[in-house]
Every structure is written in C-alpha cells, then in structure tokens.
Design an enzyme around this catalytic site. Sequence first.
Site, PDB file in Angstrom:
ATOM      1  N   CYS A 152     -17.652 -67.856  11.999  1.00 53.33           N
ATOM      2  CA  CYS A 152     -18.722 -67.767  13.002  1.00 53.33           C
ATOM      3  C   CYS A 152     -20.062 -67.393  12.352  1.00 53.33           C
ATOM      4  O   CYS A 152     -20.640 -68.199  11.640  1.00 53.33           O
ATOM      5  CB  CYS A 152     -18.318 -66.813  14.115  1.00 53.33           C
ATOM      6  SG  CYS A 152     -19.264 -67.064  15.641  1.00 53.33           S
ATOM      7  N   ASN A 165     -17.390 -68.558  20.227  1.00 45.32           N
ATOM      8  CA  ASN A 165     -18.404 -67.696  20.809  1.00 45.32           C
ATOM      9  C   ASN A 165     -19.605 -67.665  19.876  1.00 45.32           C
ATOM     10  O   ASN A 165     -19.694 -66.819  18.989  1.00 45.32           O
ATOM     11  CB  ASN A 165     -17.869 -66.277  21.044  1.00 45.32           C
ATOM     12  CG  ASN A 165     -18.956 -65.332  21.518  1.00 45.32           C
ATOM     13  OD1 ASN A 165     -19.978 -65.763  22.032  1.00 45.32           O
ATOM     14  ND2 ASN A 165     -18.753 -64.037  21.328  1.00 45.32           N
ATOM     15  N   HIS A 169     -13.096 -69.401  15.941  1.00 45.34           N
ATOM     16  CA  HIS A 169     -12.369 -68.150  15.700  1.00 45.34           C
ATOM     17  C   HIS A 169     -10.868 -68.397  15.490  1.00 45.34           C
ATOM     18  O   HIS A 169     -10.115 -68.459  16.467  1.00 45.34           O
ATOM     19  CB  HIS A 169     -12.572 -67.191  16.876  1.00 45.34           C
ATOM     20  CG  HIS A 169     -13.942 -66.606  16.938  1.00 45.34           C
ATOM     21  ND1 HIS A 169     -14.241 -65.349  16.459  1.00 45.34           N
ATOM     22  CD2 HIS A 169     -15.107 -67.118  17.395  1.00 45.34           C
ATOM     23  CE1 HIS A 169     -15.530 -65.107  16.631  1.00 45.34           C
ATOM     24  NE2 HIS A 169     -16.074 -66.160  17.196  1.00 45.34           N
ATOM     25  N   GLU A 200      -8.655 -66.366  14.495  1.00 46.73           N
ATOM     26  CA  GLU A 200      -7.812 -65.225  14.863  1.00 46.73           C
ATOM     27  C   GLU A 200      -7.367 -65.317  16.324  1.00 46.73           C
ATOM     28  O   GLU A 200      -6.451 -64.604  16.741  1.00 46.73           O
ATOM     29  CB  GLU A 200      -8.551 -63.907  14.608  1.00 46.73           C
ATOM     30  CG  GLU A 200      -9.560 -63.494  15.645  1.00 46.73           C
ATOM     31  CD  GLU A 200     -10.852 -64.288  15.590  1.00 46.73           C
ATOM     32  OE1 GLU A 200     -11.667 -64.161  16.522  1.00 46.73           O
ATOM     33  OE2 GLU A 200     -11.053 -65.041  14.613  1.00 46.73           O
TER      34      GLU A 200
END
Length: 364
Positions: free
Chosen positions: A248, A290, A333, A335
């Site tokens: 990110c 995000n 992302h 994760e």
Amino acid sequence: MKRYLILEDGTVFEGTAFGGEDASVGEIVFNTSMTGYQEILSDPSYCGQIITMTYPLIGNYGINSDDFESIEPAVKGMVVREIAEFPSNFRNNLTLDELFKIKGIPGISGIDTRKLTRLIRSKGSIKGVLTAAGEDVQTEEVVKTLQATVLPRNQVAQVSSARPYPSPGRGKRVVLIDYGMKHGILRELNNRDCDVIVVPYNTPSKEILAWGPDGVMLSNGPGDPKDVEECVEVVRELLGNVPIFGICLGHQLFARACGADTFKLKFGHRGGNHPVRDLITGRIEITSQNHGYAVDEETLQGTRLKVTHSALNDGTNEGLTHLDYPAFTVQYHPESSPGPEDSNYLFDRFIDVMNATRKEQQHA
C-alpha cells in the site's frame, strides 16, 4: 439524538447520533466491504477520514477482542444506513455504539448512504463534518468554516510507532517500517516464524541495516506519499542492500524511491472485493484495498521497475518488482484483514526471496 453530516459543497444529511458526542471533521470516503467493519475502523490508514459503509447494516456481529488492526482507532467518524443495537455473535464483547463512546468517535446512522456514495463517486472525496450530538447548527456558517479548513497532512507521524519494539521469532529477521501498520501484517510474518523488529517511520537506513535484517517490510499507512519524502530517501538507501516487500503506502514510497510518481485517485479504492490481475501468471485475485493514491504508470519509463499487477476496475497499478534487486510491492492488502485471502501467498514469496538472497550472499 439527531446529528448532521455536512459536506463542504453544502450538502446536508440529517440522521441519528451514535458513539462519541463531540463534532469531528475529516475527509469523507466510502468502503464497499460487506463485513469487517471492526478491522476497517481500526485500520490506521483511515487516519483523518470519516468512513461511509455502503453495506446497509453495520454492527450486527458486534465488536470482539481479536479483530483490531490497531489499539487506538485513528478514524474520525463513521456513516452507516443502519446500526445494529443488539448484535449476535459468540465473540461479541461490545456494540459498535459502545466502542465509539469509549473511544470518543462520532457516528451517524439513518441517512441515505447510497446517495452519499454516489455523490463521492461524482465529485470525489470531499471534506465533511459530523456535528455534535443534538446540536442545532447554522449550515452556511459550518460550510464556510469547512471550506476554509485545511486537513492535517502529518497522518503517518500520528499513527506510526513512537519507538522500536520486537515481535520475536526464530526464523528470518525482518525489520518492519511502521507507516501506520495493520497488525495483520505483523501477524502474517509471525505465523511464518519471522523475527520481527517494528521501527518508527522516520528510522534512518543505517539504523535499520544495523539490525542485520534478512529483509525489510514497508507497511501500509495513511495520506499522500509526497508528504513523507524523508521516507522515500530511506527506501532509496535500503534498495540493493536488503530484500524489500512493500504494501500500500509502502508500495507508493518504493515507486517514488525508484524514480516514479504518484497521484491522487478521485475517490480511492476501499473495500474487500477489488479484482486484480497478476500479469505474470494471468491469475485474477479478489483483494482487500484501502488507498486514495496510486502509482502513475506513465512515469515508470526510465526506471528499473516492472509492472506485475493491474486493477481490473480502472487499470491502475497494483504491483511492481525491481529488475535488478530483490524487491517487490503491491498496492493492495495481502494480509486480508478484512478481506479474501487470495493474496496471502505473497508473504511466502517474501520468505523465498530472503532465502534466495541469503544463498547468493553465501556463495558470493
């Protein structure tokens, strides 16, 4: 009690207050995830923002003690169509309203979130204010004040760790630079037995290398990568000295360190349902995202970076790898907190890169 959401263009939404009683100002953004509101509200990348949830019912499974991505949420508020007053889940400890009251975060429910989302998609991310609970306001005065308000640009400094700390393991040593780290990233490294040292965003490269890392992780974080140019210089100094994996904001800082540029998206990518194509394998991954900024692919010419992933919705860049050094990054992302786990394998790839680099060094 009633509460108003007032936007800088003069649009006013009247709804019902929940959570903290005080007013709050921030950038209004929207998230398209159907679940995962606890991870979303505790994601440090939302620092300074008021989140609109497009899914209509929020809070229905409550708040538990396991799914926080940070200890202290940095979000400025939340906008929902309907808030669940009586959540039902075996892990439930608090209602969303109770958590927001404890943390002093204001929320508003009962407004047309579809209308608000369409407005953001049309005009782009916009400044807004959640008024104090029960307060009657003069809309024109609020709008004038809001238009003159300059939002803070030091979000990374607000959410980064104040000092280094360890998260021990017996495997590869990884220095994780905390630009606003989600704990899901740390958890994935620990699950692979990495010996992790988390360091503040402004840690000098010499100090990072002094830890003797097998690799360096560039975390996610809030805001514009152009506001933390000192971080770009650190990444530039690390490149070629140690394997790098960026996520990110870490992806954007890596691109800038290699000579590329970044730009602000109209309304960003936020949700757990964004399709991305792996250009190497051709595989489509559904990803959690995000971010409000992206790497400008036109500026990659002349760099030693290769595009590895692309967003199917708008064609923006989602991944890079360096042609000369063991370094790769993704915009989304892996994760998956919250979100699908399609991209979880990237942490294994990072382990493989560190192992391969160590073997090359031993035989050099």
